[in-house]
Write a protein that holds these residues in place. Structure first.
Motif, mmCIF file in Angstrom:
data_model
loop_
_atom_site.group_PDB
_atom_site.id
_atom_site.type_symbol
_atom_site.label_atom_id
_atom_site.label_comp_id
_atom_site.label_asym_id
_atom_site.label_seq_id
_atom_site.Cartn_x
_atom_site.Cartn_y
_atom_site.Cartn_z
ATOM 1 N N ARG A 161 1.471 12.109 7.090
ATOM 2 C CA ARG A 161 0.387 11.507 8.383
ATOM 3 C C ARG A 161 0.926 10.421 9.086
ATOM 4 O O ARG A 161 1.164 9.443 10.327
ATOM 5 C CB ARG A 161 -0.708 10.948 7.985
ATOM 6 N N VAL A 162 2.110 9.427 8.251
ATOM 7 C CA VAL A 162 2.498 8.180 8.380
ATOM 8 C C VAL A 162 3.263 8.345 9.097
ATOM 9 O O VAL A 162 3.638 7.505 11.031
ATOM 10 C CB VAL A 162 3.033 7.184 7.545
ATOM 11 N N ARG A 163 3.786 9.494 9.191
ATOM 12 C CA ARG A 163 6.036 9.703 9.769
ATOM 13 C C ARG A 163 4.970 9.946 11.380
ATOM 14 O O ARG A 163 6.014 9.816 12.412
ATOM 15 C CB ARG A 163 6.427 10.821 9.077
ATOM 16 N N GLN A 164 4.193 11.337 10.991
ATOM 17 C CA GLN A 164 3.559 11.553 12.659
ATOM 18 C C GLN A 164 3.313 10.708 13.828
ATOM 19 O O GLN A 164 3.581 10.738 14.462
ATOM 20 C CB GLN A 164 2.855 12.686 12.667
ATOM 21 N N GLN A 165 2.052 9.635 12.996
ATOM 22 C CA GLN A 165 1.744 8.983 13.719
ATOM 23 C C GLN A 165 3.370 7.885 14.248
ATOM 24 O O GLN A 165 3.456 7.743 15.245
ATOM 25 C CB GLN A 165 1.167 7.383 13.666
ATOM 26 N N LEU A 166 4.315 7.498 13.633
ATOM 27 C CA LEU A 166 5.893 6.546 13.800
ATOM 28 C C LEU A 166 6.240 7.524 14.480
ATOM 29 O O LEU A 166 7.379 7.055 15.434
ATOM 30 C CB LEU A 166 6.243 6.522 12.726
ATOM 31 N N ALA B 84 -2.447 -1.073 -3.756
ATOM 32 C CA ALA B 84 -3.087 -0.286 -3.662
ATOM 33 C C ALA B 84 -2.092 1.688 -3.729
ATOM 34 O O ALA B 84 -0.878 1.233 -2.725
ATOM 35 C CB ALA B 84 -4.033 -0.497 -2.019
ATOM 36 N N VAL B 85 -2.738 2.796 -4.251
ATOM 37 C CA VAL B 85 -2.508 3.390 -3.738
ATOM 38 C C VAL B 85 -3.411 4.321 -3.091
ATOM 39 O O VAL B 85 -4.717 5.177 -3.784
ATOM 40 C CB VAL B 85 -1.973 4.502 -5.067
ATOM 41 N N ILE B 86 -3.136 5.672 -2.600
ATOM 42 C CA ILE B 86 -4.771 6.191 -1.299
ATOM 43 C C ILE B 86 -3.999 7.223 -1.303
ATOM 44 O O ILE B 86 -2.938 8.034 -1.232
ATOM 45 C CB ILE B 86 -3.818 5.480 0.837
ATOM 46 N N GLU B 87 -4.514 7.978 -1.569
ATOM 47 C CA GLU B 87 -4.441 9.166 -2.400
ATOM 48 C C GLU B 87 -5.658 10.442 -1.737
ATOM 49 O O GLU B 87 -6.516 10.087 -2.489
ATOM 50 C CB GLU B 87 -4.026 9.831 -3.904
ATOM 51 N N ALA B 88 -4.709 11.469 -0.829
ATOM 52 C CA ALA B 88 -6.459 12.580 -0.519
ATOM 53 C C ALA B 88 -6.391 13.741 -1.474
ATOM 54 O O ALA B 88 -8.310 13.771 -1.520
ATOM 55 C CB ALA B 88 -5.604 13.614 0.929
ATOM 56 N N ALA B 89 -5.783 13.648 -2.187
ATOM 57 C CA ALA B 89 -6.999 14.666 -3.947
ATOM 58 C C ALA B 89 -7.725 13.745 -4.933
ATOM 59 O O ALA B 89 -7.472 12.695 -4.424
ATOM 60 C CB ALA B 89 -5.860 15.006 -4.842
ATOM 61 N N SER B 90 -8.481 15.159 -5.033
ATOM 62 C CA SER B 90 -9.666 14.155 -6.496
ATOM 63 C C SER B 90 -8.583 13.585 -7.372
ATOM 64 O O SER B 90 -7.875 13.808 -7.701
ATOM 65 C CB SER B 90 -9.587 15.710 -6.536
ATOM 66 N N VAL C 198 0.630 -0.827 0.102
ATOM 67 C CA VAL C 198 0.088 0.098 -0.379
ATOM 68 C C VAL C 198 1.050 1.626 0.041
ATOM 69 O O VAL C 198 1.851 1.793 0.682
ATOM 70 C CB VAL C 198 -0.978 -0.412 1.384
ATOM 71 N N ILE C 199 0.224 2.365 -1.088
ATOM 72 C CA ILE C 199 1.143 3.445 -1.134
ATOM 73 C C ILE C 199 0.780 4.646 -0.975
ATOM 74 O O ILE C 199 -0.724 4.974 -2.056
ATOM 75 C CB ILE C 199 1.652 3.181 -2.551
ATOM 76 N N ASN C 200 1.173 5.213 0.551
ATOM 77 C CA ASN C 200 -0.321 6.417 0.826
ATOM 78 C C ASN C 200 0.365 7.390 0.214
ATOM 79 O O ASN C 200 2.175 7.739 0.662
ATOM 80 C CB ASN C 200 0.309 6.550 2.361
ATOM 81 N N GLY C 201 -0.050 8.505 -1.157
ATOM 82 C CA GLY C 201 0.607 9.362 -1.415
ATOM 83 C C GLY C 201 1.247 8.980 -3.156
ATOM 84 O O GLY C 201 1.466 8.482 -3.333
ATOM 85 N N ALA C 202 0.157 9.693 -4.247
ATOM 86 C CA ALA C 202 0.528 9.688 -5.112
ATOM 87 C C ALA C 202 1.082 10.677 -6.021
ATOM 88 O O ALA C 202 0.868 10.930 -7.544
ATOM 89 C CB ALA C 202 -0.874 8.823 -5.905
ATOM 90 N N LEU D 67 2.916 -4.587 3.581
ATOM 91 C CA LEU D 67 3.982 -3.218 3.517
ATOM 92 C C LEU D 67 3.798 -1.942 3.084
ATOM 93 O O LEU D 67 2.779 -2.034 2.309
ATOM 94 C CB LEU D 67 5.345 -3.724 2.096
ATOM 95 N N LEU D 68 3.469 -1.353 3.521
ATOM 96 C CA LEU D 68 2.887 0.609 4.012
ATOM 97 C C LEU D 68 4.072 1.385 3.242
ATOM 98 O O LEU D 68 5.419 1.115 4.320
ATOM 99 C CB LEU D 68 2.708 0.876 4.901
ATOM 100 N N VAL D 69 4.465 2.113 2.193
ATOM 101 C CA VAL D 69 5.144 2.800 1.740
ATOM 102 C C VAL D 69 4.446 4.341 2.053
ATOM 103 O O VAL D 69 3.178 5.055 1.594
ATOM 104 C CB VAL D 69 5.174 2.866 0.489
ATOM 105 N N ALA D 70 5.256 5.505 2.679
ATOM 106 C CA ALA D 70 4.601 6.507 2.419
ATOM 107 C C ALA D 70 5.789 7.511 2.002
ATOM 108 O O ALA D 70 6.757 7.769 2.196
ATOM 109 C CB ALA D 70 5.073 7.320 4.349
#
Length: 396
Positions: free
Chosen positions: A173-178, A36-42, A7-11, A163-166
């Motif tokens: 947000r991933v870095r902040q939680q870690l 999976a790619v998770i992206e907050a933008a439209s 899973v990749i957080n950020g595109a 595997l989660l890739v920030a």
């Protein structure tokens, strides 16, 4: 719950390039990875903060890495070649000039405009059947377990991954939680960026000009335009942002001179503070951080995305080897091998850009004289200049 291999957080640039590189990998039985790619933008990326009006400089060797990932043919149509680079220091005689012809390459690098590249990358990701784009969506929480990471999204859905890739930028947000230990340095500068038109064509030339207030760079763009990055003290940057276009262009002309004739037009200006923000160890249990989430650099020498691209290429290579060997993609063995390989390059580029930013932003007479002598020595000594040129082209 749906399980993904990665899973990749950020595109943004780093996340999208990684996703497309991984989409071509296969297990020994020929089956593809579930990504999976998770992206907050439209979904159409029109408002994506990573694909605004800015441009980035791709080093020559970054092009080679994109070719190996199969992405350069599509991006090449959106890139402007850099055929020459001039480095100078305002008020001093020191100057270094390099050309692609000198080093027998088609270009020293390329300038890529982020907005059209973002659209192209989105279309490529949308066309890969085993790559799922979750967009718009955000990770609200994640927990690391021995064999997987469990992710909760803002719509309440839950998925798991090996595997989660920030790759979600410097406000990750991933870095902040870690809460990983990092290093931060405020350069005491802000960057003012804008696209420009000039009376004389750039002819593929890029300029890095050092001024007492900070470095000023111009990169060649399509349609004869140039991309400006002007680093200055925060109060000076605020004053530049407040000027009308005529006053802004006059101030720029005074700092840059007439190497491109008279500047005739400036596009919309943007400004942001310049800081070093790095993680000396940008990986954790089943998590890797990439791009600005791992190391946010000063824009001097244009090394930020080129470093991130080397991280992406290395991660793809290590995951390909893990697949071939039947290893768990998020295991400590795989991620620590990747981290050990990348640490020297990451530390070296962070040290180089920080030293250059501090050296070439000072108006102290001794430092100004020293850097001017250094530029003159490089201009006079082909071997010194060659080292600078190949370094700029991304050779390691």
């Amino acid at each position: 719950m749906t399980h993904y291999d990665v899973v990749i957080n950020g595109a943004g640039m780093a996340g999208a390039v990684l996703a497309l590189g991984l989409a071509d990998l296969r297990r020994p039985d020929g089956s593809p990875l579930a990504i999976a790619v998770i992206e907050a933008a439209s979904p159409d990326f029109d408002a994506h903060p990573g694909f605004d009006a800015r441009s980035i400089a791709l080093a020559w060797h970054s092009r080679e890495r994109l070719e190996r990932l199969g992405l350069w043919p599509g991006m090449a149509t959106l890139a402007t070649p850099i055929t020459g680079i001039q480095v100078s220091d305002r008020g001093h005689f020191g100057r270094v000039e390099m050309t692609a012809t000198e080093y027998r390459v088609p270009a020293l690098g390329y300038v890529v405009e982020l907005a059209p590249v973002g659209q192209w990358l989105y279309r490529q990701m949308s066309g890969r059947p085993h790559l799922r784009l979750l967009c718009p969506a955000r990770i609200t929480d994640f927990t690391q377990h021995a064999g997987q990471v469990v992710l909760t999204l803002d719509d309440g859905s839950v998925c798991t991954t090996s595997l989660l890739v920030a790759a979600d930028g410097n406000l990750s947000r991933v870095r902040q939680q870690l809460s990983l230990p990092g290093r931060r340095l405020d350069y005491g500068q802000s960057a003012v960026i804008a696209n420009l038109e000039s009376a004389e064509p750039h002819r593929g030339r890029a300029f890095e000009r050092f001024t007492p207030g900070g470095p000023l760079a111009l990169l060649p763009m399509s349609q004869g335009r140039s991309s400006l990055v002007w680093c200055a003290a925060p109060e000076r940057a605020r004053a530049l942002m407040a000027m009308d276009d005529n006053a802004f262009l006059a101030a720029l002309q005074q700092e840059f001179g007439y190497r491109l004739g008279r500047f005739t037009r400036a596009g919309q200006r943007h400004s942001y503070p310049l800081v070093l923000d790095e993680l000396p160890r940008p990986w954790h249990h089943r998590v890797v951080l990439l791009g600005n989430a791992a190391h946010l650099l000063h824009p001097i020498a244009g090394q930020g995305f080129n470093l991130g691209l080397r991280d992406v290429a290395a991660l793809v290579e290590h995951l390909a080897q893990a697949l071939a060997g039947g290893q768990d993609l998020g295991s400590h063995e795989v991620l620590s091998a990747y981290g050990r390989e990348r640490q020297p390059d990451q530390a070296g580029i962070v040290g180089l850009t920080t030293a250059l930013a501090l050296l070439f932003s000072s108006d102290h007479p001794a430092l100004a004289a020293g850097r001017n002598l250094g530029l003159m020595a490089m201009a006079a000594c082909p071997s010194f200049k060659s080292q600078l040129a190949w370094r700029a082209m991304g050779k390691r």
